[in-house]
Design a protein around this motif. Sequence first.
Motif, PDB file in Angstrom:
ATOM      1  N   SER A   1      -7.148   9.809   9.335  1.00 37.38           N
ATOM      2  CA  SER A   1      -6.827  10.141  10.729  1.00 37.38           C
ATOM      3  C   SER A   1      -6.479  11.618  10.889  1.00 37.38           C
ATOM      4  CB  SER A   1      -5.679   9.266  11.246  1.00 37.38           C
ATOM      5  OG  SER A   1      -4.551   9.350  10.419  1.00 37.38           O
TER       6      SER A   1
ATOM      7  N   THR B   1       0.815   3.971  -1.516  1.00 40.37           N
ATOM      8  CA  THR B   1       0.171   5.285  -1.613  1.00 40.37           C
ATOM      9  C   THR B   1      -0.252   5.815  -0.245  1.00 40.37           C
ATOM     10  OG1 THR B   1      -1.883   4.092  -1.970  1.00 40.37           O
ATOM     11  CG2 THR B   1      -0.770   4.932  -3.944  1.00 40.37           C
TER      12      THR B   1
ATOM     13  N   VAL C   1      -2.561   3.953  17.745  1.00 45.52           N
ATOM     14  CA  VAL C   1      -3.766   4.750  18.022  1.00 45.52           C
ATOM     15  C   VAL C   1      -3.929   5.728  16.853  1.00 45.52           C
ATOM     16  CG1 VAL C   1      -3.643   4.466  20.532  1.00 45.52           C
ATOM     17  CG2 VAL C   1      -2.312   6.269  19.420  1.00 45.52           C
TER      18      VAL C   1
ATOM     19  N   VAL D   1       1.006  -3.030   5.486  1.00 42.06           N
ATOM     20  CA  VAL D   1       0.399  -1.802   6.012  1.00 42.06           C
ATOM     21  C   VAL D   1      -0.979  -1.558   5.386  1.00 42.06           C
ATOM     22  CG1 VAL D   1       0.842   0.638   6.491  1.00 42.06           C
ATOM     23  CG2 VAL D   1       2.775  -0.904   6.125  1.00 42.06           C
TER      24      VAL D   1
ATOM     25  N   LYS E   1     -10.179  -4.632  11.630  1.00 42.49           N
ATOM     26  CA  LYS E   1      -8.805  -4.728  12.139  1.00 42.49           C
ATOM     27  C   LYS E   1      -8.673  -5.900  13.119  1.00 42.49           C
ATOM     28  CE  LYS E   1      -5.983  -2.373  10.928  1.00 42.49           C
ATOM     29  NZ  LYS E   1      -5.190  -2.538   9.675  1.00 42.49           N
TER      30      LYS E   1
ATOM     31  N   LEU F   1      -5.689  -6.086  -2.430  1.00 43.49           N
ATOM     32  CA  LEU F   1      -5.962  -6.942  -1.269  1.00 43.49           C
ATOM     33  C   LEU F   1      -7.015  -8.002  -1.591  1.00 43.49           C
ATOM     34  CD1 LEU F   1      -6.099  -4.156   1.493  1.00 43.49           C
ATOM     35  CD2 LEU F   1      -4.225  -5.759   1.066  1.00 43.49           C
TER      36      LEU F   1
ATOM     37  N   PHE G   1      -0.423   6.891   3.889  1.00 42.01           N
ATOM     38  CA  PHE G   1       0.267   7.831   4.791  1.00 42.01           C
ATOM     39  C   PHE G   1       1.358   7.114   5.607  1.00 42.01           C
ATOM     40  CE2 PHE G   1      -0.460  10.113   9.078  1.00 42.01           C
ATOM     41  CZ  PHE G   1       0.385  11.168   8.781  1.00 42.01           C
ATOM     42  N   ILE G   2       0.957   6.040   6.292  1.00 35.49           N
ATOM     43  CA  ILE G   2       1.919   5.331   7.150  1.00 35.49           C
ATOM     44  C   ILE G   2       2.946   4.597   6.286  1.00 35.49           C
ATOM     45  CG2 ILE G   2       2.164   3.462   8.847  1.00 35.49           C
ATOM     46  CD1 ILE G   2      -0.570   4.281   9.993  1.00 35.49           C
TER      47      ILE G   2
ATOM     48  N   TYR H   1     -14.865  -0.704  11.030  1.00 32.69           N
ATOM     49  CA  TYR H   1     -13.394  -0.601  10.957  1.00 32.69           C
ATOM     50  C   TYR H   1     -12.744  -1.411  12.083  1.00 32.69           C
ATOM     51  CZ  TYR H   1      -8.690   1.315  11.164  1.00 32.69           C
ATOM     52  OH  TYR H   1      -7.319   1.433  11.201  1.00 32.69           O
TER      53      TYR H   1
ATOM     54  N   GLY I   1       0.813  -1.229   0.000  1.00 26.90           N
ATOM     55  CA  GLY I   1       0.000   0.000   0.000  1.00 26.90           C
ATOM     56  C   GLY I   1       0.837   1.265   0.000  1.00 26.90           C
TER      57      GLY I   1
ATOM     58  N   ARG J   1      -2.287  -0.393  -6.169  1.00 26.34           N
ATOM     59  CA  ARG J   1      -3.350  -1.052  -6.936  1.00 26.34           C
ATOM     60  C   ARG J   1      -3.159  -0.809  -8.423  1.00 26.34           C
ATOM     61  NH1 ARG J   1      -9.029  -0.566  -3.783  1.00 26.34           N
ATOM     62  NH2 ARG J   1      -8.264   1.104  -2.447  1.00 26.34           N
TER      63      ARG J   1
ATOM     64  N   SER K   1      -4.220  10.367   5.124  1.00 22.21           N
ATOM     65  CA  SER K   1      -5.118   9.441   5.804  1.00 22.21           C
ATOM     66  C   SER K   1      -6.302  10.159   6.464  1.00 22.21           C
ATOM     67  CB  SER K   1      -4.306   8.720   6.876  1.00 22.21           C
ATOM     68  OG  SER K   1      -5.136   7.937   7.665  1.00 22.21           O
TER      69      SER K   1
ATOM     70  N   VAL L   1      -3.077   8.257  14.239  1.00 19.81           N
ATOM     71  CA  VAL L   1      -1.757   8.627  13.735  1.00 19.81           C
ATOM     72  C   VAL L   1      -1.821  10.028  13.111  1.00 19.81           C
ATOM     73  CG1 VAL L   1       0.134   7.966  12.212  1.00 19.81           C
ATOM     74  CG2 VAL L   1      -1.255   6.189  13.308  1.00 19.81           C
TER      75      VAL L   1
HETATM   76  P1  NAP Z   1      -4.213   5.428   4.136  1.00 13.74           P
HETATM   77  O1  NAP Z   1      -3.312   6.565   3.900  1.00 13.74           O
HETATM   78  O2  NAP Z   1      -5.655   5.567   3.782  1.00 13.74           O
HETATM   79  O3  NAP Z   1      -3.622   4.140   3.436  1.00 13.74           O
HETATM   80  C1  NAP Z   1      -4.369   2.985   3.216  1.00 13.74           C
HETATM   81  C2  NAP Z   1      -3.654   2.167   2.170  1.00 13.74           C
HETATM   82  O4  NAP Z   1      -4.347   0.930   1.973  1.00 13.74           O
HETATM   83  C3  NAP Z   1      -3.582   2.851   0.800  1.00 13.74           C
HETATM   84  O5  NAP Z   1      -2.329   2.618   0.229  1.00 13.74           O
HETATM   85  C4  NAP Z   1      -4.672   2.128   0.024  1.00 13.74           C
HETATM   86  O6  NAP Z   1      -4.453   2.102  -1.382  1.00 13.74           O
HETATM   87  C5  NAP Z   1      -4.524   0.736   0.580  1.00 13.74           C
HETATM   88  N1  NAP Z   1      -5.701  -0.076   0.270  1.00 13.74           N
HETATM   89  C6  NAP Z   1      -6.961   0.089   0.719  1.00 13.74           C
HETATM   90  N2  NAP Z   1      -7.756  -0.859   0.140  1.00 13.74           N
HETATM   91  C7  NAP Z   1      -6.967  -1.605  -0.668  1.00 13.74           C
HETATM   92  C8  NAP Z   1      -7.174  -2.728  -1.533  1.00 13.74           C
HETATM   93  N3  NAP Z   1      -8.376  -3.289  -1.702  1.00 13.74           N
HETATM   94  N4  NAP Z   1      -6.109  -3.242  -2.213  1.00 13.74           N
HETATM   95  C9  NAP Z   1      -4.881  -2.694  -2.079  1.00 13.74           C
HETATM   96  N5  NAP Z   1      -4.621  -1.630  -1.281  1.00 13.74           N
HETATM   97  C10 NAP Z   1      -5.647  -1.101  -0.594  1.00 13.74           C
HETATM   98  O7  NAP Z   1      -4.207   5.029   5.672  1.00 13.74           O
HETATM   99  P2  NAP Z   1      -3.027   4.928   6.743  1.00 13.74           P
HETATM  100  O8  NAP Z   1      -3.376   5.810   7.869  1.00 13.74           O
HETATM  101  O9  NAP Z   1      -1.709   5.037   6.121  1.00 13.74           O
HETATM  102  O10 NAP Z   1      -3.288   3.432   7.255  1.00 13.74           O
HETATM  103  C11 NAP Z   1      -2.402   2.390   6.966  1.00 13.74           C
HETATM  104  C12 NAP Z   1      -2.627   1.251   7.932  1.00 13.74           C
HETATM  105  O11 NAP Z   1      -2.502   1.710   9.268  1.00 13.74           O
HETATM  106  C13 NAP Z   1      -4.002   0.580   7.843  1.00 13.74           C
HETATM  107  O12 NAP Z   1      -3.808  -0.802   8.042  1.00 13.74           O
HETATM  108  C14 NAP Z   1      -4.746   1.187   9.025  1.00 13.74           C
HETATM  109  O13 NAP Z   1      -5.774   0.343   9.482  1.00 13.74           O
HETATM  110  C15 NAP Z   1      -3.608   1.287  10.023  1.00 13.74           C
HETATM  111  N6  NAP Z   1      -3.839   2.263  11.093  1.00 13.74           N
HETATM  112  C16 NAP Z   1      -3.976   3.577  10.799  1.00 13.74           C
HETATM  113  C17 NAP Z   1      -4.181   4.489  11.840  1.00 13.74           C
HETATM  114  C18 NAP Z   1      -4.335   5.953  11.585  1.00 13.74           C
HETATM  115  O14 NAP Z   1      -4.701   6.684  12.512  1.00 13.74           O
HETATM  116  N7  NAP Z   1      -4.033   6.444  10.383  1.00 13.74           N
HETATM  117  C19 NAP Z   1      -4.245   4.024  13.167  1.00 13.74           C
HETATM  118  C20 NAP Z   1      -4.095   2.663  13.423  1.00 13.74           C
HETATM  119  C21 NAP Z   1      -3.881   1.789  12.374  1.00 13.74           C
HETATM  120  P3  NAP Z   1      -5.200   3.143  -2.385  1.00 13.74           P
HETATM  121  O15 NAP Z   1      -4.408   4.426  -2.308  1.00 13.74           O
HETATM  122  O16 NAP Z   1      -5.105   2.469  -3.706  1.00 13.74           O
HETATM  123  O17 NAP Z   1      -6.595   3.303  -1.871  1.00 13.74           O
END
Ligand code: NAP
Length: 340
Positions: A200, A10, A186, A82, A160, A63, A12-13, A156, A8, A33, A198, A188
Motif C-alpha cells: 500500500s 512481519t 481503505v 491480520v 478479501k 495460512l 505492516f499493520i 485481491y 502475521g 511463517r 506493505s 493504509v
Molecule cells: P503486509 O505488510 O504485506 O503483511 C501481510 C502479512 O501476511 C505478512 O505478515 C505475511 O507474512 C502474511 N502472510 C501472507 N501470506 C501468508 C501465508 N500463506 N501464511 C502466513 N502468513 C502469510 O500487508 P499489510 O498491509 O500489513 O496487510 C495486513 C492485512 O491488512 C491484510 O489482511 C490486508 O488484506 C489488510 N489490508 C491492508 C490494507 C493496506 O492498504 N495495507 C488495506 C486494507 C486491508 P510474510 O512476511 O511471511 O509474507
Amino acid sequence: MAQVLVTGGTGFIACHCMLRLLADGHSVRTTVRSLARESDVRAMLKAGGAEPGDKLTFATADLMKDDGWAAAAAGCEYVLHVASPLPIGIPKDENDLIGPARAGTLRALKAARDAGAKRVVLTSSFAAIGYGHTPPGRPFTESDWTNPEAAGVSAYSKSKTLAEKAAWDFMAKEGGGLELAVVNPVVVLGPVLGPDYSTSIEMMKTLIRGAVPGCPRLWFGVVDVRDVADMHVRAMTHPAARGERFLCVAGDFLSVRDMALILKERLGEAARRVPTRVLPDWLVRVGSLINPKGRAYLPELGKRKNASAAKAQSLLGWQPRPIPETMASTYESLKRFGQI
Ligand code: NAP
C-alpha cells in the motif's frame, strides 16, 4: 491485561497493532511463517519505540497449513487475524490469494474458538465492500459488499470478500461462544518500521519518485496505520463491536491528483518530481501494456467513490488523524530507512 495473538507479525499493520497492544500493557504472541523472522519483527518494533522482551512471543503458522495454529492460540483471550497476502499486481492464479485468505481466516477462527478465546478481530478491507458494482452515488457503508462475481473485480478483492464472508458464515454455524468483529480499512499509509513494508506504500513512493507521467483518474480512501491499529484494539474489547464490521477511512476519498497536491504542499522541494497533470484513461490503458503492475486498477478508472467511517466514530469513539499528516509521516519514515 490480556494475552493477544496477532497473526502475521512481519506485516505492516500487524507490527503497528503489536506496538499499540504492548503500549497498552498487553502480552502479545505473534505468528510468523518462519522463526528466522523473529529478529526482523523485533527490529521493526524497536524502530517503533518498543523493546518488549518476553512480553512478546513467537509461534510458527502458515495460512495454508494446519500445523501450529492450536499452539499459537492456546491461552489467548483475543486474536487479531491480520495476515493475508497483499501482492503488487495481478497473480497468475487468483487462487494463490483466495486460498490463503479464506482458508487462513477459517484456521485462525477455529483455533481461537477451540482455545476458548473471547473475540477475534479480522482485518478485512474496503476491497470487500466497494467493488463490482456501479458506485451508488452515496458513500459506501458497512452494509455494502463487493460482488466477487462481477467483471473486473481483482483477485485481491475477491480474496478479501470471500474470506470475510467465510468468517461470518463460520460464526453463524460453528462459532460457539466466540465473538467476531471486522475492520475494513481503505489504503493504509503511515510510518513504515523498516525496509520491508506493505504494497500500500508503493503508490505514494511512485508519486514521490515521479515514476509515473501523471495522475490516473482513480479515487482512494486513505487511513493512517496507527489509526488502523487503534480501531483493531477498540474493536477487540468494545461491547458494541461484537458482530459488527467497521469501515476504517480518514475523511473523504481522494483522487490521485488530490494526493499529489497534498504531497506538493506538505513536502515542498522533496515533492518536486510528483506529477500533477491528470492522465486521460486511454493513456493509462496503453501504459499498462508496458508496465502491467497497474493493470488491476484499470476497471476502476473514472469511478469516483467515497466511504464513511461514521459507524466507528459513533460506536467506538474512533478519531483518525488528518490525511496530510499521515502522508507526511509516511514520507519521513521512507526517508529514515533509505527508501526514497
Ligand atoms: P503486509 O505488510 O504485506 O503483511 C501481510 C502479512 O501476511 C505478512 O505478515 C505475511 O507474512 C502474511 N502472510 C501472507 N501470506 C501468508 C501465508 N500463506 N501464511 C502466513 N502468513 C502469510 O500487508 P499489510 O498491509 O500489513 O496487510 C495486513 C492485512 O491488512 C491484510 O489482511 C490486508 O488484506 C489488510 N489490508 C491492508 C490494507 C493496506 O492498504 N495495507 C488495506 C486494507 C486491508 P510474510 O512476511 O511471511 O509474507
